[in-house]
Write a protein that holds these residues in place. Structure first.
Motif, short mmCIF file in Angstrom:
data_model
loop_
_atom_site.label_atom_id
_atom_site.label_comp_id
_atom_site.label_asym_id
_atom_site.label_seq_id
_atom_site.Cartn_x
_atom_site.Cartn_y
_atom_site.Cartn_z
N ASP A 122 0.80 -1.23 0.00
CA ASP A 122 0.00 0.00 0.00
C ASP A 122 0.84 1.29 0.00
O ASP A 122 0.28 2.38 0.14
CB ASP A 122 -0.96 0.04 1.20
CG ASP A 122 -1.94 -1.13 1.19
OD1 ASP A 122 -2.41 -1.48 0.09
OD2 ASP A 122 -2.22 -1.67 2.27
N ALA A 123 2.15 1.17 -0.14
CA ALA A 123 2.98 2.38 -0.20
C ALA A 123 2.78 3.09 -1.53
O ALA A 123 2.45 2.47 -2.55
CB ALA A 123 4.46 2.04 -0.01
N ALA A 124 2.98 4.40 -1.53
CA ALA A 124 2.82 5.21 -2.73
C ALA A 124 4.16 5.39 -3.44
O ALA A 124 5.24 5.30 -2.83
CB ALA A 124 2.25 6.58 -2.38
N VAL A 125 4.08 5.66 -4.73
CA VAL A 125 5.24 6.11 -5.49
C VAL A 125 4.93 7.55 -5.92
O VAL A 125 3.96 7.79 -6.63
CB VAL A 125 5.51 5.23 -6.73
CG1 VAL A 125 6.72 5.76 -7.49
CG2 VAL A 125 5.72 3.78 -6.33
N HIS A 138 -6.25 8.81 -14.65
CA HIS A 138 -6.74 8.22 -13.41
C HIS A 138 -7.33 9.29 -12.49
O HIS A 138 -6.71 10.31 -12.24
CB HIS A 138 -5.59 7.51 -12.67
CG HIS A 138 -5.99 6.93 -11.36
ND1 HIS A 138 -6.98 5.99 -11.23
CD2 HIS A 138 -5.55 7.18 -10.09
CE1 HIS A 138 -7.12 5.65 -9.98
NE2 HIS A 138 -6.27 6.36 -9.25
N GLY A 139 -8.53 9.04 -12.02
CA GLY A 139 -9.16 9.96 -11.09
C GLY A 139 -10.01 11.03 -11.72
O GLY A 139 -10.71 11.76 -11.01
N GLU A 163 -3.30 3.27 -9.11
CA GLU A 163 -3.59 3.55 -7.69
C GLU A 163 -2.33 3.79 -6.87
O GLU A 163 -2.39 4.36 -5.78
CB GLU A 163 -4.39 2.39 -7.08
CG GLU A 163 -5.79 2.21 -7.66
CD GLU A 163 -5.78 1.53 -9.03
OE1 GLU A 163 -4.72 1.00 -9.43
OE2 GLU A 163 -6.83 1.56 -9.70
N ALA A 164 -1.18 3.37 -7.37
CA ALA A 164 0.07 3.54 -6.62
C ALA A 164 0.61 4.96 -6.71
O ALA A 164 1.46 5.35 -5.91
CB ALA A 164 1.13 2.56 -7.14
N GLY A 220 0.11 16.22 -5.21
CA GLY A 220 -1.33 16.00 -5.30
C GLY A 220 -1.68 14.56 -5.63
O GLY A 220 -0.85 13.80 -6.13
N GLU A 221 -2.92 14.20 -5.32
CA GLU A 221 -3.49 12.91 -5.69
C GLU A 221 -4.14 13.03 -7.06
O GLU A 221 -4.78 14.04 -7.37
CB GLU A 221 -4.55 12.48 -4.68
CG GLU A 221 -4.01 11.88 -3.39
CD GLU A 221 -3.67 10.40 -3.53
OE1 GLU A 221 -3.72 9.88 -4.66
OE2 GLU A 221 -3.35 9.80 -2.50
#
Length: 340
Positions: free
Chosen positions: A96-99, A112-113, A141-142, A171-172
């Motif tokens: 579940d870690a982000a890049v 995405h999004g 999602e990553a 930002g996401e």
């Protein structure tokens, strides 16, 4: 918290020194060549506003498989190197870690999004992830996104110099202020970095792209610095036309950008800097053609905006990139250092 800077060149080394010197995380770096050898031998040094700061990363390697799972991976690789690195990036993440991708141009996670039916959502991103490796290995999602305003230069192996500002916008892709985004923001802030969060990161990405698209390619094609390019009336008008086209396409997609064209094409406001694409051309490196120009061309066509100046420059830059890839890189020692 374990953090790895993947692709610790000029910008990545800046981030690594900032985080490591503040003691806010266990910082590792993935680098290569003489730069990596110097980091291992003498540590990694950042020169900023006359102050030298040297750190010894927890790990410095060219083989990410030797690192333990990471709580945050910060990728400062150029966009044209990302697909090949996708498996390594995926293996490096803790569950579940982000890049966090700190990139120039349109990012591979662009659709995405975005809400269904959004004008910018339907255009393909095959130019940014041609074999689908990033989508397959990492998944949208990553990804966290970032925009960098931080000119840096590797002045010698293991030593990076920052020029002027050092600012980051994070930002996401879906516009949320998620816990992982807040965590990345707080990490940078705790290290004394000028950082902010943006719900609509694409607006920030497009704003920077407007400036990059009119400067980087023309400097690469002419071998002129940013200042020299704007001293030529013809090139100055061509830059203004590119700005108008990117702004028109952005507005058709739903982002009205506030860009002062006169200011952005005024040579009086620019020093003799060499944009990153000019630096790569002089060093014989592949160019970030698609994130900087090609994908913008695709997006413009998807919303029916003509881009004749951008179309011509894209063809020429792809030709230059092809030449550089076929020729191979020259001896870096034979080329004077350039601002990164």
């Amino acid at each position: 918290m374990k953090v790895t800077i993947f692709g610790a060149g000029a910008v990545g080394s800046n981030v690594a020194v900032k985080l490591a010197s503040a003691g806010v995380a266990e910082v590792s770096v993935v680098a290569r060549g003489a730069h990596l050898a110097a980091i291992r031998e003498r540590g990694l040094t950042l020169i900023q506003k006359g102050t030298r700061t040297t750190v010894r990363p927890a790990h410095a390697t060219d083989d990410p498989a030797t690192l333990p799972p990471q709580d945050l991976v910060i990728s400062t690789l150029k966009a044209n190197s990302l697909s090949a690195a996708a498996p390594a990036l995926a293996r490096l993440r803790a569950p579940d870690a982000a890049v966090l991708f700190l990139l120039n141009g349109i990012p591979w996670w662009w659709p995405h999004g975005l809400p269904a039916g959004h004008p910018a959502a339907a255009a393909p991103v095959d130019l940014l992830d041609p074999d689908g490796a990033l989508r397959r290995e990492l998944g949208f999602e990553a990804a966290l996104g970032g925009v960098v305003y931080s000119p840096n230069e590797v002045i010698e192996p293991g030593v990076v110099q920052n020029h002027t500002r050092n600012q980051y916008v994070l930002g996401e892709p879906d516009g949320s202020i998620s816990p992982r985004l807040q965590q990345a923001h707080d990490l940078f802030a705790a290290a004394g970095v000028d950082v902010s969060m943006q719900r609509d990161l694409r607006a920030e990405l497009l704003y920077k792209l407007v400036i990059n698209a009119c400067s980087n390619p023309l400097c690469a094609l002419t071998r002129l610095t940013a200042y020299q390019r704007l001293c030529d009336p013809g090139l100055r008008e061509l830059a203004a036309q590119v700005i108008r086209e990117v702004m028109a396409a952005s507005e058709a997609m739903g982002w009205k950008l506030d860009v002062d064209i006169e200011a952005e094409t005024d040579p009086a406001r620019i020093k003799g800097s060499r944009p990153s694409m000019l630096q790569d051309t002089l060093l014989g490196r592949p160019l970030e053609v698609e994130p900087m120009l090609g994908q913008m061309q695709v997006l413009a066509r998807s919303v029916g905006v003509p881009t004749p100046a951008l179309d011509t420059i894209t063809v020429l830059l792809r030709g230059l990139d092809l030449h550089l890839r076929r020729a191979g890189a020259p001896d870096p020692a034979a080329i004077e250092p350039v601002v990164r």
